[in-house]
Design an enzyme around this catalytic site. Structure first.
Site, PDB file in Angstrom:
ATOM      1  N   ASP A 163       0.849  -1.198   0.000  1.00  0.00           N
ATOM      2  CA  ASP A 163       0.000   0.000   0.000  1.00  0.00           C
ATOM      3  C   ASP A 163       0.888   1.252   0.000  1.00  0.00           C
ATOM      4  O   ASP A 163       2.103   1.161   0.132  1.00  0.00           O
ATOM      5  CB  ASP A 163      -0.946   0.006   1.205  1.00  0.00           C
ATOM      6  CG  ASP A 163      -0.202   0.146   2.527  1.00  0.00           C
ATOM      7  OD1 ASP A 163       0.713  -0.655   2.779  1.00  0.00           O
ATOM      8  OD2 ASP A 163      -0.523   1.059   3.313  1.00  0.00           O
ATOM      9  N   ASP A 523       2.124 -17.387  -4.831  1.00  0.00           N
ATOM     10  CA  ASP A 523       2.732 -16.193  -5.435  1.00  0.00           C
ATOM     11  C   ASP A 523       1.692 -15.518  -6.316  1.00  0.00           C
ATOM     12  O   ASP A 523       1.761 -15.579  -7.541  1.00  0.00           O
ATOM     13  CB  ASP A 523       3.969 -16.608  -6.250  1.00  0.00           C
ATOM     14  CG  ASP A 523       4.647 -15.411  -6.921  1.00  0.00           C
ATOM     15  OD1 ASP A 523       4.499 -14.289  -6.400  1.00  0.00           O
ATOM     16  OD2 ASP A 523       5.316 -15.612  -7.955  1.00  0.00           O
ATOM     17  N   GLU A 532       2.425 -10.100   0.318  1.00  0.00           N
ATOM     18  CA  GLU A 532       2.693  -8.665   0.267  1.00  0.00           C
ATOM     19  C   GLU A 532       4.183  -8.441   0.532  1.00  0.00           C
ATOM     20  O   GLU A 532       4.930  -9.409   0.765  1.00  0.00           O
ATOM     21  CB  GLU A 532       1.848  -7.927   1.321  1.00  0.00           C
ATOM     22  CG  GLU A 532       1.779  -6.432   1.028  1.00  0.00           C
ATOM     23  CD  GLU A 532       0.879  -5.631   1.963  1.00  0.00           C
ATOM     24  OE1 GLU A 532      -0.009  -6.209   2.608  1.00  0.00           O
ATOM     25  OE2 GLU A 532       1.083  -4.400   2.031  1.00  0.00           O
TER      26      GLU A 532
HETATM   27  O1  9MR Z   1       1.088  -7.298   9.143  1.00  0.00           O
HETATM   28  C1  9MR Z   1      -0.205  -6.820   9.505  1.00  0.00           C
HETATM   29  C2  9MR Z   1      -1.086  -7.997   9.850  1.00  0.00           C
HETATM   30  O2  9MR Z   1      -0.593  -8.668  10.978  1.00  0.00           O
HETATM   31  C3  9MR Z   1      -2.493  -7.491  10.079  1.00  0.00           C
HETATM   32  O3  9MR Z   1      -3.338  -8.564  10.383  1.00  0.00           O
HETATM   33  C4  9MR Z   1      -2.954  -6.746   8.832  1.00  0.00           C
HETATM   34  C5  9MR Z   1      -4.378  -6.213   8.927  1.00  0.00           C
HETATM   35  O4  9MR Z   1      -4.450  -5.133   9.816  1.00  0.00           O
HETATM   36  O5  9MR Z   1      -2.087  -5.654   8.586  1.00  0.00           O
HETATM   37  C6  9MR Z   1      -0.769  -6.018   8.353  1.00  0.00           C
HETATM   38  O6  9MR Z   1       0.001  -4.875   8.217  1.00  0.00           O
HETATM   39  C7  9MR Z   1      -0.181  -4.128   7.035  1.00  0.00           C
HETATM   40  C8  9MR Z   1      -0.421  -2.679   7.432  1.00  0.00           C
HETATM   41  O7  9MR Z   1      -1.599  -2.578   8.142  1.00  0.00           O
HETATM   42  C9  9MR Z   1      -0.405  -1.753   6.219  1.00  0.00           C
HETATM   43  N1  9MR Z   1       0.743  -1.924   5.406  1.00  0.00           N
HETATM   44  C10 9MR Z   1       1.008  -3.307   5.011  1.00  0.00           C
HETATM   45  C11 9MR Z   1       1.085  -4.219   6.208  1.00  0.00           C
HETATM   46  C12 9MR Z   1       1.411  -5.652   5.801  1.00  0.00           C
HETATM   47  O8  9MR Z   1       0.355  -6.287   5.220  1.00  0.00           O
END
Ligand code: 9MR
Ligand code: ZN
Length: 552
Positions: A163, A523, A532
């Site tokens: 993001d 993938d 991600e």
């Molecule tokens: O790594 C995070 C994961 O443990 C959570 O469940 C998820 C949903 O809130 O968010 C992940 O973190 C993300 C962050 O909120 C925004 N940038 C990308 C992160 C990795 O997916």
């Protein structure tokens, strides 16, 4: 470097039962392939098909988190440089790999340049970015979420992940991994050229890259020292290029975790940049002091939660003790002032981990600050508590590794969202245990975590884009998809297997609950809980690799 097949057409299947580190092996390292077909003997063949080594496999047994029955093929005795494959007595051949002093050079370069590719607020030019160019992005003024009349310039920094958000605590964690790598492994990083816009100035490129993030972070600090938690749009952007994401940017409220982390990282950075730019070091010091004063004036936890209407990363935490502790340790390390030492003493009596190295739990960074401060008047009790936390964790991790058919220190729970971050933090923990105990028995354990990342795992993937013939190529990363270029920019570390994929990813993958944790991966660009990328998944990888290279 050999021409990799991925450059021509991405491989989408993996049809060998032999799992090797696809980048290869340093000449003097332990070299153990994991094998999932029954084979009594194996040989190592060179590029001309000549057998240069033969050996017997050893049976490990059933590996718990992959459910594979596995054998090991130990070819550590092969030390001569070259490109090889493993061949089994049943005819199966592995992907090719190299043995050389330089096997990880390209991977390290790519892993750090990944941060450059994530730069926000500037144009990525062809001379640095190759084909992955884009015009500047997210440069419009942000407004405060709580008061739209207040405009702020908070441009710059790195996109956090797949993001386009920019989050202070996540950034501090990534910077901590990277800056400590600079501090502990200057032999690896000081001279490394990265072909970024600043290359050629008198500062190491790793520090040039980190400065890009630090300059942004300084803009996230309010005049009273408090630090805004994040800057993002209200909702995550669709899968478009960053320059096309024109939605209003919002700066969200101040949190005590962001403020403490900024204080810590600016103190650490101030000490490191002093040698190269006194003025910048002063600026960092002032930011750190002012954040620290804010913390003193606000002794209670100031929480951040996403307000209604906002769905970007919350980076929510329930407590700030470890963050305040980290700030105290860094300020003590920088200044030697007893006032910070008193704060350390007060905070260390509370309940938190002294060895954790992630954004949600930063106590281990405090331990690093204290133990590597170079100060002579360290308190024995405090130092021993920190060292024993790091050491006992490493001993535990060693057991996990020894009991795994892919030789990694991962428990079932560790196969979560971003499991490769946990993997690489285990690598960091082994590195720290070695450094504080001067016990290089930990070295091969750090290496085996890295072997897993690059192919010795139950999916066979190299989880770093651009490294290896069978590597991830379709991460959940907006520009990697929206740029229309088939081959992903190199150096991106995929989150990796997650035993509990989010509902969307369950649907995309069609996985049932019977998929073993280590195999719960695809993938696929749509799978954000599996594939991600984030800055703080790349950063512990950089640290672990620098340790491996510094001790090779
Ligand atoms: O790594 C995070 C994961 O443990 C959570 O469940 C998820 C949903 O809130 O968010 C992940 O973190 C993300 C962050 O909120 C925004 N940038 C990308 C992160 C990795 O997916
Ligand atoms: Zn941007």
């Amino acid at each position: 470097m050999a021409e990799h097949e991925l450059n021509k057409s991405p491989l989408r299947c993996f049809n060998t039962s032999i799992f090797v580190n696809q980048a290869g092996y340093l000449p003097n390292s332990k070299k153990i392939a994991t094998i999932t077909s029954s084979a009594k003997s194996f040989c190592v063949i060179d590029e001309n098909g000549n057998k240069i080594f033969t050996g017997d496999t050893t049976y490990f047994g059933k590996d718990k988190y992959s459910q594979d029955s596995v054998y090991f093929a130990d070819f550590s005795k092969v030390t001569e440089c070259g490109r090889y494959r493993i061949e089994l007595d049943n005819g199966d051949k592995s992907l090719s790999f190299e043995i050389s002093d330089k096997v990880y050079d390209k991977t390290l370069y790519d892993l750090i340049r990944a941060f450059y590719f994530l730069r926000c607020g500037c144009e990525l030019k062809e001379e640095n970015a190759g084909e992955y160019t884009h015009p500047e992005c997210h440069t419009s003024k942000a407004v405060l979420w709580d008061d739209h009349s207040q405009e702020l310039d908070v441009s710059g920094g790195w996109h956090d992940a797949g993001d386009y958000g920019r989050y202070v605590t996540a950034a501090c964690c990534a910077l901590s991994h990277l800056l400590y790598a600079c501090k502990l492994f200057p032999d690896v990083l000081d001279k490394l050229q990265l072909n970024i816009p600043e290359s050629g100035n008198a500062t190491p490129d790793m520090l040039n890259e980190c400065r890009y993030e630090l300059e942004w972070m300084l803009k996230m600090q309010r005049n009273d020292g408090g630090v805004y938690h994040k800057v993002t749009t209200a909702l995550h952007a669709p899968f478009i290029m960053p320059q096309d994401d024109k939605e209003q940017l919002y700066v969200f409220s101040v949190s005590s975790i962001a403020t403490a982390d900024l204080s810590a990282i600016c103190a650490l950075a101030s000490g490191i940049y002093k040698k190269y730019d006194e003025e910048f070091a002063q600026k960092l010091y002032k930011a750190s002091m002012s954040a620290y004063s804010w913390l003193e004036a606000n002794p209670n936890f100031v929480e951040f939660r996403n307000p209604n209407g906002n769905n970007t990363g919350p980076y929510w935490e329930s407590d700030d003790t470890d963050n305040r502790f980290w700030a105290s340790c860094e300020m003590f390390s920088l200044t030697g002032d007893i006032k910070y030492h008193d704060d350390i003493k007060r905070l260390i009596s509370k309940e938190f981990s002294l060895s954790d190295l992630g954004y949600g739990s930063v106590g281990g960074f405090g331990s690093m600050a204290y133990l590597f401060s170079g100060k002579e008047n360290l308190d024995d009790e405090i130092s021993s508590a920190m060292k024993s936390a790091i050491r006992s964790k490493a001993q535990q991790l060693r057991d996990y590794s020894d009991n795994c058919g892919y030789r990694v220190a991962m428990t079932e729970l560790d196969y979560c969202w971003g499991s490769n971050m946990i993997l690489m933090k285990q690598g960091m923990n082994f590195a720290l245990a070695d450094i504080i105990s001067n016990d290089n028995n930990y070295y091969s354990y750090a290496c085996s975590q890295f072997d897993y990342l690059l192919g010795v795992n139950a999916t066979g993937y190299s989880y770093v884009s651009g490294t290896g013939d069978f590597c991830v190529n379709y991460p959940h990363l907006r520009p990697a998809h929206a740029d229309g270029i088939e081959r992903c920019m190199p150096g991106m570390v995929s989150g990796g297997p997650n035993r509990r994929p989010c509902p969307n990813d369950m649907e995309v993958t069609g996985f049932g609950s019977d998929v073993p944790p280590m195999k719960s991966f695809m993938d696929d660009v749509g799978c954000y809980s599996l594939n991600e990328i984030t800055i703080y998944w790349n950063s512990p990888t950089v640290f672990t690799l620098c340790y491996i290279l510094s001790n090779k």
